[in-house]
Design an enzyme around this catalytic site. Structure first.
Site, PDB file in Angstrom:
ATOM      1  N   ASP A  99      10.828  -6.231   5.165  1.00 35.56           N
ATOM      2  CA  ASP A  99      10.312  -7.576   4.927  1.00 35.56           C
ATOM      3  C   ASP A  99      10.198  -7.878   3.435  1.00 35.56           C
ATOM      4  O   ASP A  99      10.418  -7.012   2.587  1.00 35.56           O
ATOM      5  CB  ASP A  99       8.934  -7.731   5.573  1.00 35.56           C
ATOM      6  CG  ASP A  99       8.977  -7.587   7.085  1.00 35.56           C
ATOM      7  OD1 ASP A  99       9.994  -7.991   7.689  1.00 35.56           O
ATOM      8  OD2 ASP A  99       7.993  -7.088   7.661  1.00 35.56           O
TER       9      ASP A  99
ATOM     10  N   TYR B 196       8.574   5.637   7.682  1.00 41.11           N
ATOM     11  CA  TYR B 196       7.999   4.794   6.638  1.00 41.11           C
ATOM     12  C   TYR B 196       6.808   5.500   6.002  1.00 41.11           C
ATOM     13  O   TYR B 196       6.112   6.281   6.654  1.00 41.11           O
ATOM     14  CB  TYR B 196       7.517   3.464   7.218  1.00 41.11           C
ATOM     15  CG  TYR B 196       8.594   2.447   7.502  1.00 41.11           C
ATOM     16  CD1 TYR B 196       8.884   1.428   6.594  1.00 41.11           C
ATOM     17  CD2 TYR B 196       9.316   2.479   8.692  1.00 41.11           C
ATOM     18  CE1 TYR B 196       9.861   0.481   6.858  1.00 41.11           C
ATOM     19  CE2 TYR B 196      10.299   1.537   8.965  1.00 41.11           C
ATOM     20  CZ  TYR B 196      10.560   0.539   8.047  1.00 41.11           C
ATOM     21  OH  TYR B 196      11.528  -0.394   8.310  1.00 41.11           O
TER      22      TYR B 196
END
Length: 258
Positions: A52, A110
């Protein structure tokens, strides 16, 4: 036609995210422009995980097809010379034509980085989330136990999420403290829009003592986004690894810091 794999690192501050957008600069657009110039033909890339706005990557994996006769060094050094300073190719290799960086992936990793110190850091301000209050790592890790396995993560998906299903399989969720840094490492088959940042926002409430570890289980079972905490800021999140059936790539961000 040959299929090439690229390992990419980028700092996401100046981009609207990975995916090409008509109104704002994206990582995908910058990479495709540079590749197309080296190939002297239009190149389109596929990535392992679409990050994002403001999110970074130390080991994003992409692949693209080209019939241009170029040495591997051209795909790395040549393209890097055309890329901005906040996007670089770390490695390149030719792969089987059936390889797809997104759909061949088994899991993705992540890291979310928190700088837990009474005083903010001018150096790390754009690289991690600053929290001046002491965090209870043990309680945060107790809460993480409720996230493991295949579950409905509706409470942690954004309202703009376009996934057909809220179910995701989390294999690892753990906080690790290294000096003033606290690293949240999460490994899963895939992630919903804003899912990791929403998880971090709620886990911070546990770490600060506002909620118990069991509260995460209650929120998860509610399947209601309004029951979870606010979304953690984007600049602390890093895409750091992808595992495939035959090989894997991982560059933990904290190992680059320390």
């Amino acid at each position: 036609m040959k299929n090439y794999l690229l390992q990419i690192e980028y700092f996401g501050k100046n981009y609207c995210g990975w995916q090409r957008q008509s109104h704002s600069p994206s990582v995908q657009e910058s990479l495709e422009k540079a590749l197309s110039k080296i190939a002297n033909q239009n190149i389109e890339v596929t990535c392992a995980g679409r990050t994002d706005t403001g999110v970074h990557a130390t080991s994003q994996i992409v692949n693209f097809y080209s019939n241009a006769d170029r040495p591997l060094s051209a795909w790395q050094r040549g393209v890097n010379a055309l890329l901005p300073q906040d996007i670089k190719i770390l490695a390149v290799q030719q792969v089987d034509n059936n390889f797809n960086s997104r759909f061949t992936a088994i899991n993705r990793t992540y890291n979310y980085i928190i700088y837990n110190s009474a005083t903010s850091s001018p150096i790390f301000a754009e690289h991690c989330l600053w929290e001046n209050r002491e965090l209870d790592i043990d309680k945060m890790n107790q809460a993480c136990e409720y996230l493991l396995g295949e579950q409905d993560f509706s409470s942690f998906r954004s309202s703009q999420c376009q996934s057909n299903t809220p179910f995701r399989n989390i294999q690892k969720a753990e906080f690790i403290k290294q000096g003033s840094f606290i690293v949240f490492e999460v490994v899963g088959n895939a992630f919903l829009h804003h899912m990791i940042r929403n998880l971090v926002g709620s886990l911070l409430k546990v770490g600060l003592g506002f909620e118990s570890p069991e509260w995460i289980k209650v929120v998860l079972e509610a399947k209601d986004r309004t029951q979870a905490a606010e979304t953690a800021k984007a600049h602390g999140l890093y895409f750091v690894g992808v595992e495939y059936p035959e090989f894997s790539f991982k560059r933990q961000i904290i190992k680059l810091f320390c």
